[in-house]
Design an enzyme around this catalytic site. Structure first.
Site, short mmCIF file in Angstrom:
data_model
loop_
_atom_site.label_atom_id
_atom_site.label_comp_id
_atom_site.label_asym_id
_atom_site.label_seq_id
_atom_site.Cartn_x
_atom_site.Cartn_y
_atom_site.Cartn_z
N CYS A 189 9.55 49.26 -72.33
CA CYS A 189 10.45 49.30 -71.17
C CYS A 189 11.59 50.04 -70.98
O CYS A 189 12.17 50.38 -72.29
CB CYS A 189 10.88 47.72 -70.78
SG CYS A 189 12.12 47.47 -69.52
N HIS B 61 5.06 43.31 -64.64
CA HIS B 61 6.27 43.92 -65.44
C HIS B 61 7.39 44.20 -64.41
O HIS B 61 8.54 43.39 -64.75
CB HIS B 61 5.85 45.25 -66.15
CG HIS B 61 7.05 45.40 -67.26
ND1 HIS B 61 7.08 45.34 -68.53
CD2 HIS B 61 8.16 46.07 -66.83
CE1 HIS B 61 8.33 45.95 -69.12
NE2 HIS B 61 8.92 46.50 -67.94
N GLU B 62 7.30 44.93 -63.34
CA GLU B 62 8.33 45.26 -62.54
C GLU B 62 8.85 44.12 -61.59
O GLU B 62 10.09 43.97 -61.44
CB GLU B 62 7.98 46.51 -61.66
CG GLU B 62 7.72 47.91 -62.63
CD GLU B 62 8.81 48.24 -63.61
OE1 GLU B 62 9.77 47.85 -63.50
OE2 GLU B 62 8.41 48.73 -64.48
N HIS C 103 11.11 42.13 -63.25
CA HIS C 103 12.47 42.58 -63.37
C HIS C 103 13.23 41.98 -62.03
O HIS C 103 14.41 41.64 -62.30
CB HIS C 103 12.60 43.94 -63.28
CG HIS C 103 12.44 44.55 -64.91
ND1 HIS C 103 13.40 44.37 -65.84
CD2 HIS C 103 11.60 45.48 -65.25
CE1 HIS C 103 12.86 44.98 -66.75
NE2 HIS C 103 11.96 45.65 -66.64
#
EC number: 3.5.1.88
Length: 170
Positions: free
Chosen positions: A91, A133-134, A137
């Site tokens: 990351c 993953h994004e 965030h």
């Protein structure tokens, strides 16, 4: 275009949940271009707006790094997910650190493009992992949050040590 400052874990701003985008203007287009420029400069394959301290639901992705298959996901929602997979993830907000995160193998995503038009995207493999993953965030979650408390603490210690070394060398 301009490079944006990537927040580094454990910066508390990374825990902020992003707000939906409702205005698709020239300012947004410039910001997306700057996100891509920052992502390529940092040698990443994905970037969420929250990582650059803009708490809007915007993701840029280019898993090949060729600039020919850029993906922009605005207000993304995972509608369906199947299978189990996972890799050692890295990351931009946790530079130099990696950790295994279990993910879904396939995802179906509804999002808007740069012009605000809705579309659907079926993704698998690395693209599916990157999208998950994004989106994490955007929801105030970093991949370290998926790890054991001990591993997470070790990551924090390594990053704080690295930040001190960088500050000392300035």
């Amino acid at each position: 275009m301009a490079l944006l400052n990537v927040l580094i874990y454990p910066d508390e701003r990374l825990k902020t949940v992003a707000e939906p985008v409702s205005v698709f203007d020239e300012e947004l287009q410039t910001f997306i271009d700057n996100m891509f420029e920052t992502m390529y400069h940092e040698e990443g394959i994905g970037l969420a707006a929250t990582q650059v301290n803009v708490h809007k639901r915007i993701i840029t992705i280019d898993i090949e790094g060729t600039k020919e298959n850029q993906i922009v996901l605005i207000n993304p929602k995972i509608l369906e997910s199947f299978g189990e997979t996972g890799i050692e993830e890295g990351c931009l907000s946790l530079p130099g650190l990696r950790g295994f995160v279990p993910r879904k193998e396939t995802v179906k995503v509804k999002a808007q493009n740069r012009q605000g038009e809705e579309f659907m995207l079926d993704a698998d493999g690395l693209l599916a992992i990157c999208i998950q993953h994004e989106i994490d965030h955007l929801n105030g979650i970093v991949f370290a949050d998926h790890l054991s408390p001990l591993k997470r603490q070790r990551m924090k210690e390594k990053l704080l040590k690295l930040q001190k070394q960088i500050a000392k060398n300035r």
